[in-house]
Enzyme design. Structure first.
Site, PDB file in Angstrom:
ATOM      1  N   ARG A 238      47.630  13.254  48.001  1.00 42.60           N
ATOM      2  CA  ARG A 238      47.932  14.486  48.722  1.00 42.60           C
ATOM      3  C   ARG A 238      47.186  15.620  48.027  1.00 42.60           C
ATOM      4  O   ARG A 238      47.111  15.659  46.784  1.00 42.60           O
ATOM      5  CB  ARG A 238      49.435  14.786  48.704  1.00 42.60           C
ATOM      6  CG  ARG A 238      50.273  13.918  49.646  1.00 42.60           C
ATOM      7  CD  ARG A 238      50.012  14.224  51.126  1.00 42.60           C
ATOM      8  NE  ARG A 238      50.832  13.444  52.026  1.00 42.60           N
ATOM      9  CZ  ARG A 238      50.489  12.258  52.553  1.00 42.60           C
ATOM     10  NH1 ARG A 238      49.315  11.716  52.264  1.00 42.60           N
ATOM     11  NH2 ARG A 238      51.301  11.633  53.381  1.00 42.60           N
ATOM     12  N   GLU A 267      45.239  22.038  53.873  1.00 38.20           N
ATOM     13  CA  GLU A 267      44.762  20.999  54.780  1.00 38.20           C
ATOM     14  C   GLU A 267      45.253  21.333  56.188  1.00 38.20           C
ATOM     15  O   GLU A 267      46.461  21.563  56.343  1.00 38.20           O
ATOM     16  CB  GLU A 267      45.316  19.645  54.326  1.00 38.20           C
ATOM     17  CG  GLU A 267      44.660  18.490  55.025  1.00 38.20           C
ATOM     18  CD  GLU A 267      45.113  17.137  54.464  1.00 38.20           C
ATOM     19  OE1 GLU A 267      45.077  16.950  53.233  1.00 38.20           O
ATOM     20  OE2 GLU A 267      45.515  16.293  55.272  1.00 38.20           O
ATOM     21  N   HIS A 286      41.137  13.492  55.814  1.00 36.20           N
ATOM     22  CA  HIS A 286      42.371  12.706  55.690  1.00 36.20           C
ATOM     23  C   HIS A 286      42.335  11.480  56.622  1.00 36.20           C
ATOM     24  O   HIS A 286      43.185  11.328  57.512  1.00 36.20           O
ATOM     25  CB  HIS A 286      43.596  13.591  55.984  1.00 36.20           C
ATOM     26  CG  HIS A 286      44.862  13.084  55.349  1.00 36.20           C
ATOM     27  ND1 HIS A 286      45.875  13.892  54.913  1.00 36.20           N
ATOM     28  CD2 HIS A 286      45.274  11.815  55.081  1.00 36.20           C
ATOM     29  CE1 HIS A 286      46.856  13.165  54.410  1.00 36.20           C
ATOM     30  NE2 HIS A 286      46.506  11.895  54.502  1.00 36.20           N
TER      31      HIS A 286
END
Ligand code: GLV
Length: 323
Positions: A238, A267, A286
């Protein structure tokens, strides 16, 4: 009457079909944007289930918008977007999709490691930019992967799968984890190190931890200063595990060689973000678990968790215990 549920993104076809057999889904039907929080909150009253993604903040207020909510099913393995304690306090089971994406994510972490080591994206930019005039003896020199030391921070399923790949490249393996893992040490020949020692010894550092209050901001200026100048940092965990400003400064100053990231903080990363001005960075949006098979499998697992919760059965892949 089938129970009504809210789904925050259209799922692959087989999962959609399965879903419609046991519930009436209302769907946030956009692949471009995540369902806004207020939209979820407005849609949840009357729903018995929520199938959500890692982009959706699922907090106590959202849960309270649907007093009849019987299950929260996350279509991902990480679930830091969900206030699990609040769900448990309300007796709502939460499920995720562990295991199914381990190998796919490990493949991608290794792809990022190699891309960073061998400067593949810089090479592509060089070709696209019309700079390729001759073969260069010193052109885009990277570093060897075989024989190098890989430090894995967070040795769970995915970290161990990355270590297995690294063995095939004859890498030396170190790990840091809250608990020691004697079974992985025996299987993989991987050695435990305190975090600071791992950072100082590794040529490649790959992060595989959940984002929690303890791991948020774990890698900051002090940690970058411990790393080798040739270090390549890989993050498929993450974005919040790494302090973005400290990362930028370390890359800009050449304190470390490269960062290869599938996750960022913030993000999504805005196109004008200063990280994107650096040559020594590789960033993917991602997509570490994004193979057709794996995304279909995790969607089906999320549907199975949802169905079990709606029927009051234990979830096949629970993350909390609701007695
Ligand atoms: C992806 O990041 C996941 O948690 O499944």
């Amino acid at each position: 009457m089938k129970p009504e549920v809210y789904i925050t993104r259209r799922l692959p076809a087989a999962a959609m079909k399965r879903l419609q057999e046991f519930c009436q889904p209302e769907i946030w039907d956009s692949d471009e944007l995540a369902a806004p929080y207020e939209e979820m909150r407005a849609r949840l009253p009357g729903k018995a289930g929520l199938l959500c993604l890692l982009t959706d903040r699922v907090d106590a207020a959202l849960m309270d918008a649907a007093p009849g909510l019987k299950v929260i099913s996350q279509c991902a393995v990480g679930y830091d977007n969900i206030d699990v304690a609040a769900a448990t306090a309300r007796g709502i089971p939460v499920g995720n999709t562990p295991g199914a994406l381990t190998e796919t994510t490990a493949d991608f972490a290794f792809a990022l490691l190699m891309a960073g080591a061998r400067r593949i994206v810089e090479g592509m930019d060089y070709v696209r930019g019309g700079h390729w005039k001759t073969w260069g003896l010193q052109l885009l020199l990277g570093q060897d992967i075989y024989g190098a030391t890989l430090g894995i921070v967070g040795l769970g399923r995915i970290g161990a799968a990355v270590a297995r790949r690294a063995r095939g490249f004859n890498m030396r393996l170190l790990y840091h984890n809250r608990q020691r893992h004697p079974e992985y040490e025996a299987e993989l020949g991987i050695e435990y190190r305190p975090l600071d020692e791992l950072l100082a010894e590794s040529d490649f550092i790959s992060l595989h931890l959940n984002l929690t209050a303890q791991s948020r901001g774990l890698i900051g200026e002090r940690e970058f200063n411990l790393m080798k100048p040739n270090a390549v940092l890989v993050n498929t965990a993450r974005g919040g595990v790494v302090q973005t400003e400290a990362l930028y400064n370390a890359l800009k100053a050449g304190r470390i060689a490269h960062a290869a990231l599938d996750v960022t903080d913030p993000e999504p990363l805005p196109a004008d973000h200063k990280l994107l001005t650096l040559p020594n960075i590789t960033i993917a949006p991602h997509i570490a678990s994004a193979s057709t098979e794996t995304r279909s499998r995790i969607a089906m697992m999320a549907v199975e968790n949802l169905e079990a919760g709606l029927q009051g059965r234990p979830l096949p892949w629970p993350v909390n215990w609701v007695g």
